[in-house]
Design an enzyme around this catalytic site. Sequence first.
Site, PDB file in Angstrom:
ATOM      1  N   TYR A   1     -38.394  43.547  50.126  1.00  0.00           N
ATOM      2  CA  TYR A   1     -37.193  44.291  49.742  1.00  0.00           C
ATOM      3  C   TYR A   1     -36.015  43.763  50.545  1.00  0.00           C
ATOM      4  CZ  TYR A   1     -40.651  47.579  47.840  1.00  0.00           C
ATOM      5  OH  TYR A   1     -41.694  48.152  47.163  1.00  0.00           O
TER       6      TYR A   1
ATOM      7  N   HIS B   1     -49.360  44.255  49.254  1.00  0.00           N
ATOM      8  CA  HIS B   1     -48.436  44.583  48.162  1.00  0.00           C
ATOM      9  C   HIS B   1     -48.987  44.178  46.794  1.00  0.00           C
ATOM     10  CE1 HIS B   1     -43.817  45.008  47.387  1.00  0.00           C
ATOM     11  NE2 HIS B   1     -44.524  45.605  46.465  1.00  0.00           N
TER      12      HIS B   1
ATOM     13  N   SER C   1     -42.704  54.965  41.517  1.00  0.00           N
ATOM     14  CA  SER C   1     -42.001  55.152  40.239  1.00  0.00           C
ATOM     15  C   SER C   1     -42.457  56.411  39.509  1.00  0.00           C
ATOM     16  CB  SER C   1     -42.179  53.915  39.336  1.00  0.00           C
ATOM     17  OG  SER C   1     -41.603  52.782  39.918  1.00  0.00           O
ATOM     18  N   PRO C   2     -42.558  57.549  40.214  1.00  0.00           N
ATOM     19  CA  PRO C   2     -43.021  58.777  39.549  1.00  0.00           C
ATOM     20  C   PRO C   2     -42.023  59.331  38.547  1.00  0.00           C
ATOM     21  CG  PRO C   2     -42.218  59.298  41.744  1.00  0.00           C
ATOM     22  CD  PRO C   2     -42.208  57.799  41.628  1.00  0.00           C
ATOM     23  N   LEU C   3     -40.800  58.803  38.561  1.00  0.00           N
ATOM     24  CA  LEU C   3     -39.780  59.229  37.605  1.00  0.00           C
ATOM     25  C   LEU C   3     -39.525  58.150  36.549  1.00  0.00           C
ATOM     26  CD1 LEU C   3     -37.312  60.981  40.070  1.00  0.00           C
ATOM     27  CD2 LEU C   3     -38.947  62.042  38.506  1.00  0.00           C
TER      28      LEU C   3
ATOM     29  N   PHE D   1     -36.024  56.829  34.345  1.00  0.00           N
ATOM     30  CA  PHE D   1     -35.966  57.287  32.952  1.00  0.00           C
ATOM     31  C   PHE D   1     -35.978  58.802  32.856  1.00  0.00           C
ATOM     32  CE2 PHE D   1     -38.164  58.541  29.015  1.00  0.00           C
ATOM     33  CZ  PHE D   1     -37.336  57.950  28.075  1.00  0.00           C
ATOM     34  N   PHE D   2     -36.818  59.471  33.666  1.00  0.00           N
ATOM     35  CA  PHE D   2     -36.900  60.923  33.589  1.00  0.00           C
ATOM     36  C   PHE D   2     -35.784  61.617  34.379  1.00  0.00           C
ATOM     37  CE2 PHE D   2     -41.291  59.709  32.513  1.00  0.00           C
ATOM     38  CZ  PHE D   2     -41.369  60.332  31.275  1.00  0.00           C
ATOM     39  N   SER D   3     -34.962  60.825  35.053  1.00  0.00           N
ATOM     40  CA  SER D   3     -33.779  61.381  35.714  1.00  0.00           C
ATOM     41  C   SER D   3     -32.563  61.347  34.805  1.00  0.00           C
ATOM     42  CB  SER D   3     -33.475  60.607  36.996  1.00  0.00           C
ATOM     43  OG  SER D   3     -34.532  60.702  37.916  1.00  0.00           O
TER      44      SER D   3
END
Length: 338
Positions: free
Chosen positions: A64, A123, A202-204, A208-210
């Site tokens: 990162y 990773h 990436s639980p959202l 997209f779900f935000s």
Amino acid sequence: MASPLPAVRRIKLGSQGLEVSAQGLGCMGMSSFYGAPKPEPDMIALIHHAVRSGVTFLDTSDIYGPFTNEVLLGKVELATKFGIRFYEEDRREICGDPAYVRAACEASLKRLGLDCIDLYYQHRIDTRLPIEVTMGELKKLVEEGKIKYIGLSEASASTIRRAHAVHPITAVQLEWSLWTRDVEEDIVPTCRELGIGIVAYSPLGRGFFSYGPDMVNQLSDQDFRKTVPRFQPENLRENALIFERVQAMAKNKGCTPSQLALAWVHHQGSDVCPIPGTTKIENLNQNIGALAVELTPDEIAELESFTTADAVKGNRYGSLMPTWKTSETPPLSSWKGE
């Protein structure tokens, strides 16, 4: 006046002794992949706010930035990763070679300003050599006190079993959300059988779900999500219907779509720690609010009915990205050493 944030409970992650906040913070987007790096003072303020709020399980990686994200993070329950090596400037390769594992760990310790990393993940899996070889070096790093716990990311069930036989795996990081559920068939049961904690990245649904399908129009040209199959126009039109149904259910529940989607991940079990990423304090507060959203079995079933495998259109990554589906390694008997 804003509602007070719920207390962030603590959970045991795996069976090896690691305790973390029940919700973590993914830090990738602060430094890379989701457009230009964000201003460092703002990100430091966000990290401090997260820790003060009880979110102390921060997730980073040497890739990162590269490298700059680790410099941001302080002494909390810190998880970082190795396994994607740069060569020839901006070219990358997956590497699990013992000498590289050790060098990567030493470099991360220096950047983080730590003597020991709490949780050190591979990773991605290097399929050129047996997983036992990489794990052997990680075991040595544990014995030397340079890392406390070992994790894997995007590993298949058989890879997890083989690695765990060398040294106990504390956590497996995998993509798990309402629209990424293929891990439920084999990988999640394997982790639970072996007493391994599950860290859901990436639980959202990568935002997209935000924000719903309109988020794609706001992404910079440098944002890798523009290449993700699920966000391509032909798939996004179908996936938008999923967001609409989640949004309607969230309205009835008195929460946001992102809180509802994140609450679904929390309800998958006390051994699951989602690590939603954000670069904004208001979004962090909203994510913490998901801990207070209670779902009944009927509501969970309703949410899952929206996101069956045939309802979600497009793969979660492009074809060249290695994942758990391509993580098998040669048998140890084939290894001839250096």
